[in-house]
Write a protein that holds these residues in place. Structure first.
Motif, PDB file in Angstrom:
ATOM      1  N   GLN A   1       0.836  -1.213   0.000  1.00  0.00           N
ATOM      2  CA  GLN A   1       0.000   0.000   0.000  1.00  0.00           C
ATOM      3  C   GLN A   1       0.872   1.265   0.000  1.00  0.00           C
ATOM      4  N   ARG A   2       1.745   1.307  -0.984  1.00  0.00           N
ATOM      5  CA  ARG A   2       2.665   2.444  -1.064  1.00  0.00           C
ATOM      6  C   ARG A   2       1.943   3.751  -1.381  1.00  0.00           C
ATOM      7  N   PHE A   3       0.827   3.648  -2.124  1.00  0.00           N
ATOM      8  CA  PHE A   3       0.164   4.857  -2.610  1.00  0.00           C
ATOM      9  C   PHE A   3      -1.293   4.860  -2.154  1.00  0.00           C
TER      10      PHE A   3
ATOM     11  N   ARG B   1      11.504  -9.025   5.483  1.00  0.00           N
ATOM     12  CA  ARG B   1      11.369  -8.666   4.057  1.00  0.00           C
ATOM     13  C   ARG B   1      12.128  -7.376   3.748  1.00  0.00           C
ATOM     14  N   VAL B   2      12.008  -6.404   4.654  1.00  0.00           N
ATOM     15  CA  VAL B   2      12.691  -5.121   4.440  1.00  0.00           C
ATOM     16  C   VAL B   2      14.205  -5.343   4.394  1.00  0.00           C
ATOM     17  N   GLY B   3      14.733  -6.124   5.349  1.00  0.00           N
ATOM     18  CA  GLY B   3      16.169  -6.388   5.391  1.00  0.00           C
ATOM     19  C   GLY B   3      16.647  -7.161   4.175  1.00  0.00           C
TER      20      GLY B   3
ATOM     21  N   GLY C   1      14.593  -4.460   9.935  1.00  0.00           N
ATOM     22  CA  GLY C   1      15.415  -5.403   9.179  1.00  0.00           C
ATOM     23  C   GLY C   1      16.539  -4.652   8.492  1.00  0.00           C
ATOM     24  N   THR C   2      17.753  -5.110   8.718  1.00  0.00           N
ATOM     25  CA  THR C   2      18.892  -4.473   8.066  1.00  0.00           C
ATOM     26  C   THR C   2      19.877  -5.567   7.645  1.00  0.00           C
ATOM     27  N   VAL C   3      21.122  -5.200   7.389  1.00  0.00           N
ATOM     28  CA  VAL C   3      22.131  -6.204   7.012  1.00  0.00           C
ATOM     29  C   VAL C   3      23.358  -6.043   7.900  1.00  0.00           C
TER      30      VAL C   3
ATOM     31  N   VAL D   1      13.104   7.195  10.385  1.00  0.00           N
ATOM     32  CA  VAL D   1      13.505   5.796  10.499  1.00  0.00           C
ATOM     33  C   VAL D   1      12.230   4.976  10.300  1.00  0.00           C
ATOM     34  N   HIS D   2      12.324   3.934   9.476  1.00  0.00           N
ATOM     35  CA  HIS D   2      11.144   3.091   9.209  1.00  0.00           C
ATOM     36  C   HIS D   2      11.216   1.827  10.061  1.00  0.00           C
ATOM     37  N   LEU D   3      10.153   1.557  10.786  1.00  0.00           N
ATOM     38  CA  LEU D   3      10.104   0.383  11.654  1.00  0.00           C
ATOM     39  C   LEU D   3       8.909  -0.476  11.282  1.00  0.00           C
TER      40      LEU D   3
ATOM     41  N   ALA E   1      27.870   0.583  12.524  1.00  0.00           N
ATOM     42  CA  ALA E   1      27.435   1.989  12.588  1.00  0.00           C
ATOM     43  C   ALA E   1      26.141   2.116  13.385  1.00  0.00           C
ATOM     44  N   ILE E   2      25.240   1.140  13.229  1.00  0.00           N
ATOM     45  CA  ILE E   2      23.973   1.200  13.967  1.00  0.00           C
ATOM     46  C   ILE E   2      24.238   1.036  15.470  1.00  0.00           C
ATOM     47  N   ARG E   3      25.175   0.149  15.821  1.00  0.00           N
ATOM     48  CA  ARG E   3      25.498  -0.025  17.249  1.00  0.00           C
ATOM     49  C   ARG E   3      26.058   1.262  17.834  1.00  0.00           C
ATOM     50  N   GLN E   4      26.791   1.993  17.007  1.00  0.00           N
ATOM     51  CA  GLN E   4      27.416   3.219  17.504  1.00  0.00           C
ATOM     52  C   GLN E   4      26.435   4.403  17.518  1.00  0.00           C
ATOM     53  N   HIS E   5      25.683   4.571  16.411  1.00  0.00           N
ATOM     54  CA  HIS E   5      24.854   5.783  16.285  1.00  0.00           C
ATOM     55  C   HIS E   5      23.366   5.520  16.443  1.00  0.00           C
ATOM     56  N   GLY E   6      22.983   4.264  16.515  1.00  0.00           N
ATOM     57  CA  GLY E   6      21.562   3.942  16.537  1.00  0.00           C
ATOM     58  C   GLY E   6      21.011   3.936  15.123  1.00  0.00           C
ATOM     59  N   LEU E   7      19.687   3.777  15.004  1.00  0.00           N
ATOM     60  CA  LEU E   7      19.051   3.815  13.680  1.00  0.00           C
ATOM     61  C   LEU E   7      18.817   5.264  13.301  1.00  0.00           C
ATOM     62  N   GLN E   8      19.352   5.626  12.139  1.00  0.00           N
ATOM     63  CA  GLN E   8      19.217   6.996  11.656  1.00  0.00           C
ATOM     64  C   GLN E   8      18.369   7.021  10.392  1.00  0.00           C
ATOM     65  N   LYS E   9      17.860   8.222  10.075  1.00  0.00           N
ATOM     66  CA  LYS E   9      16.928   8.346   8.936  1.00  0.00           C
ATOM     67  C   LYS E   9      17.599   8.113   7.597  1.00  0.00           C
TER      68      LYS E   9
HETATM   69  C1  HQG Z   1      20.422   1.462   7.569  1.00  0.00           C
HETATM   70  C2  HQG Z   1      10.979   0.114   1.744  1.00  0.00           C
HETATM   71  C3  HQG Z   1      24.347   2.726   8.923  1.00  0.00           C
HETATM   72  C4  HQG Z   1      19.067   0.810   7.691  1.00  0.00           C
HETATM   73  C5  HQG Z   1      11.024  -0.878   2.895  1.00  0.00           C
HETATM   74  C6  HQG Z   1      18.750   0.531   6.218  1.00  0.00           C
HETATM   75  C7  HQG Z   1      10.711  -0.021   4.101  1.00  0.00           C
HETATM   76  C8  HQG Z   1      22.067   2.591   8.989  1.00  0.00           C
HETATM   77  C9  HQG Z   1      19.400   1.692   5.494  1.00  0.00           C
HETATM   78  C10 HQG Z   1      11.170   1.360   3.693  1.00  0.00           C
HETATM   79  C11 HQG Z   1      22.018   3.392  10.148  1.00  0.00           C
HETATM   80  C12 HQG Z   1      18.431   2.769   5.103  1.00  0.00           C
HETATM   81  C13 HQG Z   1      12.403   1.786   4.457  1.00  0.00           C
HETATM   82  C14 HQG Z   1      23.250   3.847  10.684  1.00  0.00           C
HETATM   83  C15 HQG Z   1      20.009   2.875   9.636  1.00  0.00           C
HETATM   84  N1  HQG Z   1      24.380   3.495  10.033  1.00  0.00           N
HETATM   85  N2  HQG Z   1      23.216   2.255   8.374  1.00  0.00           N
HETATM   86  N3  HQG Z   1      23.322   4.596  11.776  1.00  0.00           N
HETATM   87  N4  HQG Z   1      20.736   3.554  10.525  1.00  0.00           N
HETATM   88  N5  HQG Z   1      20.796   2.291   8.702  1.00  0.00           N
HETATM   89  O1  HQG Z   1      15.767   2.176   2.463  1.00  0.00           O
HETATM   90  O2  HQG Z   1      14.321   0.815   6.641  1.00  0.00           O
HETATM   91  O3  HQG Z   1       9.808  -0.504  -1.067  1.00  0.00           O
HETATM   92  O4  HQG Z   1      16.198   4.286   3.841  1.00  0.00           O
HETATM   93  O5  HQG Z   1      19.126  -0.370   8.462  1.00  0.00           O
HETATM   94  O6  HQG Z   1      10.158  -1.939   2.721  1.00  0.00           O
HETATM   95  O7  HQG Z   1      15.607  -0.254   4.708  1.00  0.00           O
HETATM   96  O8  HQG Z   1      10.389   1.853  -0.541  1.00  0.00           O
HETATM   97  O9  HQG Z   1      15.350   2.261   4.976  1.00  0.00           O
HETATM   98  O10 HQG Z   1      19.307  -0.680   5.792  1.00  0.00           O
HETATM   99  O11 HQG Z   1       9.361   0.013   4.447  1.00  0.00           O
HETATM  100  O12 HQG Z   1       8.035   1.054  -0.253  1.00  0.00           O
HETATM  101  O13 HQG Z   1      20.335   2.256   6.407  1.00  0.00           O
HETATM  102  O14 HQG Z   1      11.486   1.288   2.302  1.00  0.00           O
HETATM  103  O15 HQG Z   1       9.708   0.294   1.267  1.00  0.00           O
HETATM  104  O16 HQG Z   1      17.654   2.259   4.042  1.00  0.00           O
HETATM  105  O17 HQG Z   1      13.429   0.802   4.307  1.00  0.00           O
HETATM  106  P1  HQG Z   1      16.212   2.801   3.738  1.00  0.00           P
HETATM  107  P2  HQG Z   1      14.725   0.819   5.221  1.00  0.00           P
HETATM  108  P3  HQG Z   1       9.475   0.723  -0.250  1.00  0.00           P
END
Ligand code: HQG
Length: 181
Positions: free
Chosen positions: A65-67, A135-137, A102-104, A124-126, A110-118
């Motif tokens: 439901q992106r749109f 799925r996101v990761g 979900g990340t990689v 930040v998307h959760l 970097a996430i451990r050091q700075h937390g989740l950033q935008k």
């Molecule tokens: C990572 C898609 C280093 C974060 C998805 C992610 C989601 C850091 C990436 C939506 C960090 C950002 C958003 C830090 C976060 N240092 N890396 N301090 N903090 N990250 O795409 O959450 O298909 O901007 O883990 O399904 O992956 O577009 O965010 O890997 O709902 O509709 O930096 O986008 O939806 O990546 O995904 P993104 P996201 P759509």
């Protein structure tokens, strides 16, 4: 319309409704809206013919439901994920006690050091559940899952918002509110 074509249209709309509306000569209205007629006209003009029926199909079929249309059906917007400045008019909400991200592995130091950033997005998307986070990761490789202590972060005064498609949004998750699943 087959899946490949739907994905192509969805990517085209994501690019223009979230990131680069000016490429189509469009400006997002407050809330991120653009007129459906203006969008279809701009698509035709830029050699990406799109019909109202195709747009309706994308809105109702998109797995995430992106749109969404507004209540009159005359305007459309991306529900989240923008990189252009846009005021989505989201109202702060009380989050569930835990949320997921979900990340990689390569992002973890970097996430451990700075937390989740935008990063490049507005928030930040959760995810509300583990499966969605996985799925996101997976978009980036082998997924690593993080659990966010949303209750504690909320209690500390951080605001949370929920996009129309269930994605939770916040400004920053400091490292002490994160643990690996
Ligand atoms: C990572 C898609 C280093 C974060 C998805 C992610 C989601 C850091 C990436 C939506 C960090 C950002 C958003 C830090 C976060 N240092 N890396 N301090 N903090 N990250 O795409 O959450 O298909 O901007 O883990 O399904 O992956 O577009 O965010 O890997 O709902 O509709 O930096 O986008 O939806 O990546 O995904 P993104 P996201 P759509």
């Amino acid at each position: 319309m087959d899946n490949t074509h739907q994905t192509r249209i969805s990517k085209f709309l994501s690019l223009h409704l979230r990131h680069r509306p000016e490429l189509l000569g469009l400006t997002l209205e407050p809330g991120g809206w653009v007129g459906v007629k203006a969008l279809l006209a701009a698509c035709a003009h830029h050699k990406f013919p799109l019909t109202k029926a195709q747009l309706e199909a994308i809105v109702s079929n998109s797995d995430k439901q992106r749109f969404a249309f507004d209540e009159t059906g005359t305007r459309i917007r991306a529900q989240q994920g923008h990189s252009v400045p846009v005021e989505l008019g989201l109202v702060p909400q009380v989050p569930p006690s835990e949320l997921y991200h979900g990340t990689v592995a390569s992002a973890l130091p970097a996430i451990r050091q700075h937390g989740l950033q935008k990063m490049t997005r507005h928030h930040v998307h959760l995810s509300p559940d583990v499966e969605t986070a996985r799925r996101v990761g997976s978009r980036r490789g082998r997924p690593v899952l993080l659990v966010i202590d949303a209750a504690a972060l909320y209690a500390a005064g951080t605001l949370f918002y929920q996009a129309g498609n269930g994605v939770w949004l916040t400004d920053h998750v400091p490292p002490q509110y994160l643990r690996e699943l």
